[in-house]
Motif scaffolding. Structure first.
Motif, mmCIF file in Angstrom:
data_model
loop_
_atom_site.group_PDB
_atom_site.id
_atom_site.type_symbol
_atom_site.label_atom_id
_atom_site.label_comp_id
_atom_site.label_asym_id
_atom_site.label_seq_id
_atom_site.Cartn_x
_atom_site.Cartn_y
_atom_site.Cartn_z
ATOM 1 N N THR A 123 9.495 4.557 -6.979
ATOM 2 C CA THR A 123 9.286 3.570 -6.032
ATOM 3 C C THR A 123 9.991 4.098 -4.567
ATOM 4 N N HIS A 124 9.666 3.546 -3.449
ATOM 5 C CA HIS A 124 10.454 4.019 -2.261
ATOM 6 C C HIS A 124 9.948 3.072 -1.232
ATOM 7 N N GLU A 125 10.742 3.261 -0.117
ATOM 8 C CA GLU A 125 10.222 2.192 1.060
ATOM 9 C C GLU A 125 9.043 2.635 1.505
ATOM 10 N N GLY A 126 8.294 1.715 2.228
ATOM 11 C CA GLY A 126 7.206 2.197 3.045
ATOM 12 C C GLY A 126 5.844 1.897 2.436
ATOM 13 N N TYR A 127 4.843 2.225 2.895
ATOM 14 C CA TYR A 127 3.452 2.081 2.422
ATOM 15 C C TYR A 127 2.765 3.463 2.117
ATOM 16 N N ASP A 157 1.555 -0.658 -1.459
ATOM 17 C CA ASP A 157 3.185 -1.012 -1.077
ATOM 18 C C ASP A 157 4.023 -0.207 -1.908
ATOM 19 N N ALA A 158 4.725 0.914 -1.430
ATOM 20 C CA ALA A 158 5.391 1.883 -2.271
ATOM 21 C C ALA A 158 6.461 1.438 -3.040
ATOM 22 N N ARG A 159 6.856 0.316 -2.604
ATOM 23 C CA ARG A 159 8.045 -0.639 -3.473
ATOM 24 C C ARG A 159 7.626 -0.658 -4.939
ATOM 25 N N GLY A 179 3.914 6.186 5.070
ATOM 26 C CA GLY A 179 4.599 5.532 6.384
ATOM 27 C C GLY A 179 5.842 4.643 6.031
ATOM 28 N N PRO A 180 6.787 4.524 6.892
ATOM 29 C CA PRO A 180 7.809 3.615 6.777
ATOM 30 C C PRO A 180 7.287 2.091 6.592
#
Length: 192
Positions: A123-127, A157-159, A179-180
């Motif tokens: 997982t990470h922030e952004g898309y 959604d990368a979260r 992207g962020p």
């Protein structure tokens, strides 16, 4: 006040004289070759006459040089992106953008199924967004799993925990945009 065009045109006369002298041509011979008068050629070479395109074209042809050489046009630069591929976690990332921040683009090459060191979801922030260029990808998003072929795209959604890898014995390639938070890459369907 001098403009950039004035600066460029100021150097044309000396270049014209040097080209003519390098060919051992007289003003009269060059006049016959170009259709310009010897007086016009002399005034051009001495900087007393501002050259026009109609004058420069036959002079470039007569001297066998590109028009850019007569006006010492600045190089336009190489528009290609020359970034080095990076190997990480068994994948090859080819960066396609240079600017910091914002949406980043990569070509990602996924090794054949079973050759990726981990299937751990991240997982990470952004898309994230990816488009399958070649091969087949297995995409795990949360508890769902998708098999994707060339020409298919995904936005997510990368979260949400996710994993992407080749779905079979062949490598797979994808165009990946990341992207962020708040910056979504979007594809608009045809006809909209």
């Amino acid at each position: 006040m001098d403009t950039p065009a004035d600066d460029v045109l100021a150097g044309v006369g000396p270049r014209l004289r040097a080209l003519r002298r390098a060919r051992n041509a007289t003003l009269a011979a060059l006049a016959t070759e170009t259709g310009l008068t010897a007086s016009t050629l002399s005034r051009l070479e001495n900087g007393k006459l501002r050259p026009t395109l109609e004058q420069l074209l036959p002079l470039a042809r007569a001297h066998g040089v590109p028009l850019d050489d007569l006006v010492a046009a600045p190089p336009t630069g190489d528009p290609r992106v020359h970034l080095r591929p990076v190997r990480r976690s068994g994948l090859v990332f080819v960066p396609l953008t240079r600017r910091p921040g914002g949406i980043q683009a990569y070509k990602v090459i996924y090794p054949p199924a079973g050759q990726t060191p981990t299937t751990r979801r991240r997982t990470h922030e952004g898309y994230g967004w990816f488009y399958v260029l070649d091969g087949h990808l297995r995409f795990v998003l949360g508890e769902e799993e998708y098999l994707l072929g060339a020409g298919e795209a995904v936005e997510f959604d990368a979260r949400v925990p996710h994993w992407i890898g080749s779905a079979d014995a062949r490598p797979a390639e994808a165009l990946v945009l990341v992207g962020p938070q708040g910056e979504h890459p979007h594809v608009t369907p045809a006809g909209r």
